[in-house]
Enzyme design. Structure first.
Site, PDB file in Angstrom:
ATOM      1  N   LYS A   1      -3.696   0.417   4.699  1.00 42.20           N
ATOM      2  CA  LYS A   1      -3.551  -0.784   3.880  1.00 42.20           C
ATOM      3  C   LYS A   1      -3.471  -1.981   4.820  1.00 42.20           C
ATOM      4  CE  LYS A   1       0.238  -2.322   3.267  1.00 42.20           C
ATOM      5  NZ  LYS A   1       1.050  -3.356   4.016  1.00 42.20           N
TER       6      LYS A   1
ATOM      7  N   ASP B   1       5.183  -0.272  -1.733  1.00 42.52           N
ATOM      8  CA  ASP B   1       3.738  -0.338  -1.512  1.00 42.52           C
ATOM      9  C   ASP B   1       2.975   0.796  -2.170  1.00 42.52           C
ATOM     10  OD1 ASP B   1       3.836  -2.657  -0.041  1.00 42.52           O
ATOM     11  OD2 ASP B   1       3.583  -1.697   1.910  1.00 42.52           O
TER      12      ASP B   1
END
Length: 293
Positions: A11, A142
């Site tokens: 990410k 997340d």
């Protein structure tokens, strides 16, 4: 059942603005998440009982950080999904840890999210997306965004995820100095800096390179530099690379990214940096710029 393999991508925060802080201590964010094509690899196959194997370049670092066995977020995700769906967890899982640990790349979150979607497919579940997202959020801020690894505007503490359109190069190189940097340490430094929170940016139809470079930042950069000053030199080196379009810190660091217009430019830069800085981890890749399903 047939063995299943999935990639758990890195990410990357193209920008990261901190917009407030909740009473429970969680920071509110306004961020643009993108994901690489490559990453860790998650493997599933039938087993008589549950078992988990950890290997790969960064397996040792993850074990040292407490990420082996029940301490691994992927294992916690598997147990959670089995419990919530009344399934017997008779599966062998293997994680090939290719991404560095405590690196600002959401590696553990991506591993957990990839496991949730892979195991759901493995068991033929048809879970409501909101229910799956709630399970993901219980594992980490997340994790919900990582369930759908495509460009997203992310808000709240990470649970508000909106697909976005991007008009920008897909070629990227991730660079890590070979030193871990714990996220709590960076946020602690941020709080001590008394830096003002950012306003939430307006929605735009398409995010392009000029807008990202002109109107956004990574609001944790100064805090990360306070924890690890050598990041400043690394960012200067990346920004000066031939063909570099944008160089920034990702997440809480210490990994930085640099965008290029071509795979060739990224490969040449990686080869040059590899010769000059053999202790750095270098990962040329492409971003998944489609909006997904």
């Amino acid at each position: 059942m047939k063995p299943l393999t999935r990639v758990a991508p890195a990410k990357v925060n193209l920008f990261l603005h901190l917009t407030g802080r909740r009473p429970d201590g969680y920071h509110l964010i306004d961020s643009l998440f993108v994901f690489t094509e490559g990453g860790d690899r998650v493997y599933l196959q039938d087993g008589l009982v549950f078992s988990f194997t950890l290997d790969g370049r960064f397996a040792g670092a993850l074990k040292n950080a407490g990420g082996a066995g029940d301490g691994n977020l992927m294992v916690r995700a598997a147990r959670l999904l089995a419990r919530e769906t009344n399934r017997d967890l008779t599966v062998h899982m293997r994680l090939d840890k290719k991404l560095p640990v405590a690196a600002g790349l959401g590696g553990g979150s991506s591993d957990a999210a990839t496991l949730l979607t892979a195991l759901s497919d493995w068991w033929g579940l048809d879970m409501d997306p909101e229910r799956l997202a709630a399970l993901a959020l219980s594992l980490g801020a997340d994790v919900p965004a990582c369930l759908s690894p495509h460009p997203q505007r992310v808000a709240g503490i990470g649970e508000i995820c909106t697909p976005v359109r991007l008009d920008m190069p897909s070629h990227i190189m991730l660079v890590n100095p070979g030193v871990p940097l714990a996220t709590p340490d960076v946020f602690r430094a941020y709080r001590h800096s008394d830096r003002a929170f950012s306003a939430v940016l307006e929605d735009v139809p398409v995010w392009d390179m000029d807008r990202i470079a002109r109107d956004t930042v990574n609001g944790l950069t100064e805090a990360a530099l306070a924890c690890l000053p050598s990041i400043a030199d690394m960012l200067d080196i990346l920004a000066a690379l031939n063909g570099a379009r944008l160089a920034r810190l990702s997440g809480s660091g210490p990994t930085c990214f640099v965008l290029f217009d071509s795979a060739e430019a990224a490969a040449v830069a990686a080869a040059d940096l590899g010769r000059k800085y053999p202790g750095w981890w270098l990962w040329p890749d492409r971003l998944r710029l489609d909006r997904g399903a």
